[in-house]
Design a protein around this motif. Structure first.
Motif, PDB file in Angstrom:
ATOM      1  N   LYS A  11      60.243  97.904  76.058  1.00 39.30           N
ATOM      2  CA  LYS A  11      59.811  96.524  75.860  1.00 39.30           C
ATOM      3  C   LYS A  11      60.125  95.677  77.095  1.00 39.30           C
ATOM      4  O   LYS A  11      59.372  94.772  77.452  1.00 39.30           O
ATOM      5  N   TYR A  12      61.212  95.983  77.771  1.00 39.00           N
ATOM      6  CA  TYR A  12      61.579  95.265  78.998  1.00 39.00           C
ATOM      7  C   TYR A  12      60.495  95.426  80.055  1.00 39.00           C
ATOM      8  O   TYR A  12      60.050  94.454  80.667  1.00 39.00           O
ATOM      9  N   HIS A  13      60.045  96.673  80.256  1.00 40.05           N
ATOM     10  CA  HIS A  13      59.081  96.945  81.323  1.00 40.05           C
ATOM     11  C   HIS A  13      57.642  96.655  80.905  1.00 40.05           C
ATOM     12  O   HIS A  13      56.853  96.164  81.711  1.00 40.05           O
ATOM     13  N   LEU A  14      57.309  96.954  79.656  1.00 36.35           N
ATOM     14  CA  LEU A  14      55.912  96.874  79.249  1.00 36.35           C
ATOM     15  C   LEU A  14      55.527  95.504  78.711  1.00 36.35           C
ATOM     16  O   LEU A  14      54.367  95.102  78.809  1.00 36.35           O
ATOM     17  N   GLU A  15      56.477  94.801  78.111  1.00 39.73           N
ATOM     18  CA  GLU A  15      56.167  93.500  77.537  1.00 39.73           C
ATOM     19  C   GLU A  15      56.933  92.365  78.223  1.00 39.73           C
ATOM     20  O   GLU A  15      56.840  91.209  77.807  1.00 39.73           O
ATOM     21  N   LYS A  16      57.720  92.730  79.231  1.00 44.54           N
ATOM     22  CA  LYS A  16      58.465  91.739  80.012  1.00 44.54           C
ATOM     23  C   LYS A  16      59.443  90.942  79.153  1.00 44.54           C
ATOM     24  O   LYS A  16      59.738  89.774  79.433  1.00 44.54           O
ATOM     25  N   CYS A  17      59.952  91.582  78.096  1.00 44.24           N
ATOM     26  CA  CYS A  17      60.950  90.909  77.266  1.00 44.24           C
ATOM     27  C   CYS A  17      62.276  90.872  78.032  1.00 44.24           C
ATOM     28  O   CYS A  17      62.723  91.886  78.568  1.00 44.24           O
ATOM     29  N   TYR A  24      69.862  94.937  78.794  1.00 42.50           N
ATOM     30  CA  TYR A  24      70.938  95.924  78.810  1.00 42.50           C
ATOM     31  C   TYR A  24      70.360  97.345  78.855  1.00 42.50           C
ATOM     32  O   TYR A  24      70.824  98.195  79.623  1.00 42.50           O
ATOM     33  N   ALA A  25      69.314  97.605  78.038  1.00 41.05           N
ATOM     34  CA  ALA A  25      68.707  98.934  78.017  1.00 41.05           C
ATOM     35  C   ALA A  25      68.093  99.268  79.372  1.00 41.05           C
ATOM     36  O   ALA A  25      68.209 100.406  79.857  1.00 41.05           O
ATOM     37  N   ALA A  26      67.437  98.292  79.993  1.00 36.77           N
ATOM     38  CA  ALA A  26      66.834  98.520  81.304  1.00 36.77           C
ATOM     39  C   ALA A  26      67.907  98.783  82.354  1.00 36.77           C
ATOM     40  O   ALA A  26      67.750  99.643  83.228  1.00 36.77           O
ATOM     41  N   SER A  27      69.017  98.042  82.262  1.00 42.07           N
ATOM     42  CA  SER A  27      70.117  98.239  83.199  1.00 42.07           C
ATOM     43  C   SER A  27      70.722  99.633  83.056  1.00 42.07           C
ATOM     44  O   SER A  27      71.002 100.311  84.050  1.00 42.07           O
ATOM     45  N   GLU A  28      70.898 100.065  81.798  1.00 43.59           N
ATOM     46  CA  GLU A  28      71.442 101.402  81.553  1.00 43.59           C
ATOM     47  C   GLU A  28      70.499 102.484  82.062  1.00 43.59           C
ATOM     48  O   GLU A  28      70.926 103.488  82.640  1.00 43.59           O
ATOM     49  N   TYR A  29      69.196 102.272  81.823  1.00 48.23           N
ATOM     50  CA  TYR A  29      68.209 103.240  82.311  1.00 48.23           C
ATOM     51  C   TYR A  29      68.278 103.347  83.829  1.00 48.23           C
ATOM     52  O   TYR A  29      68.284 104.446  84.392  1.00 48.23           O
ATOM     53  N   ASP A  30      68.332 102.194  84.507  1.00 42.84           N
ATOM     54  CA  ASP A  30      68.382 102.202  85.970  1.00 42.84           C
ATOM     55  C   ASP A  30      69.678 102.830  86.478  1.00 42.84           C
ATOM     56  O   ASP A  30      69.679 103.568  87.473  1.00 42.84           O
ATOM     57  N   ARG A  31      70.791 102.549  85.800  1.00 45.77           N
ATOM     58  CA  ARG A  31      72.071 103.130  86.200  1.00 45.77           C
ATOM     59  C   ARG A  31      72.042 104.655  86.061  1.00 45.77           C
ATOM     60  O   ARG A  31      72.479 105.394  86.953  1.00 45.77           O
ATOM     61  N   ASN A  32      71.490 105.130  84.932  1.00 45.77           N
ATOM     62  CA  ASN A  32      71.399 106.575  84.726  1.00 45.77           C
ATOM     63  C   ASN A  32      70.441 107.216  85.727  1.00 45.77           C
ATOM     64  O   ASN A  32      70.653 108.351  86.174  1.00 45.77           O
TER      65      ASN A  32
END
Length: 259
Positions: A11-17, A24-32
């Motif tokens: 939702k962060y990437h596709l809907e710009k939420c 937080y989910a986007a940050s975790e994804y990028d960190r991983n």
């Protein structure tokens, strides 16, 4: 885009939420991702075959690949190459797909809102909603007018096993609008409302109060006509209310008699 997508990296990437959960989910994804790159385990591409199979599965629900491209935000060219390759270059369907693309496709679910207008789906809930509105006194001609169905075809709509998704959506919205409204107060002549209720009674159509919201679309659910349906007191309650005895009440009465 699927507005019902759960909060998270997609939702962060596709809907710009930009809510806390998505950020937080986007940050975790990028960190991983950075950690995987550092350890040599980063795989920006994944096997395309499971994604291709999912696209075909959505097609069985009436969500064609062009509609899927629009819902997911994946470019039509990328979707076409995933399924058919590039005929102009003589290339086969994609063997790999970007993880971001796969995530966007997998996020699309075969929900009622996502189905194509002409997709044929189960009409159980639609039948029950329309029949309940007739039992409340709404005439079939008025219901047909409100959902944009020809009066001559409405008899099929109110009894069909399969209906177009567009019709199901229209009836759901109509039911939400009308179930608490007195049809006579809304302009239906009292004698026509009485005739509609009589038709519903003669055909055994359950009234609005007999259904819980979560049961309307369940093919295995039965209406609770009396408040005692499915219990030993149910059959007598049916007689008092002068409505046909439902299968759960008949079964309960037979079990009591056999005990």
């Amino acid at each position: 885009m699927n507005a019902g997508r759960p909060h998270g990296n997609a939702k962060y990437h596709l809907e710009k939420c930009r809510c806390y959960q998505c950020c937080y989910a986007a940050s975790e994804y990028d960190r991983n991702r950075r950690r995987a790159i550092a350890y040599g385990r980063w795989q920006p591409f994944i096997d395309a075959e499971p994604i291709r199979q999912y696209v075909h599965a959505l097609g069985e629900f009436g969500i064609g690949w062009m509609r899927l491209a629009r819902l997911s935000g994946v470019p039509r060219g990328s979707m076409s190459r995933l399924l058919y390759g590039d005929p102009t270059r003589g290339t086969a369907p994609s063997q790999r797909v970007r993880a971001k693309t796969a995530l966007a496709i997998l996020a699309v679910q075969p929900t009622l809102d996502n189905l194509g207008a002409r997709a044929r789906i189960d009409g159980t809930g639609t039948r029950r909603r329309l029949q309940a509105l007739v039992a409340a006194g709404w005439t079939q001609s008025e219901l047909a007018r409100r959902i944009g169905v020809d009066s001559a075809n409405f008899s099929r709509t109110i009894t069909s096993d399969l209906l177009r998704a567009a019709t199901v959506r229209a009836v759901n919205a109509l039911y939400d609008e009308l179930w608490r409204i007195n049809p006579v107060e809304a302009g239906v002549p009292s004698h026509r409302a009485a005739a509609a209720r009589q038709i519903a009674t003669s055909r055994g159509w359950a009234p609005i109060g007999a259904w819980d919201d979560e049961q309307l679309d369940d093919p295995d659910a039965f209406p609770d006509w009396t408040g005692f349906c499915g219990t030993p007191q149910g059959r007598r309650a049916h007689y008092r209310a002068r409505v046909p005895v439902c299968p759960p009440c008949s079964q309960a009465a037979n079990q009591t008699a056999a005990a």
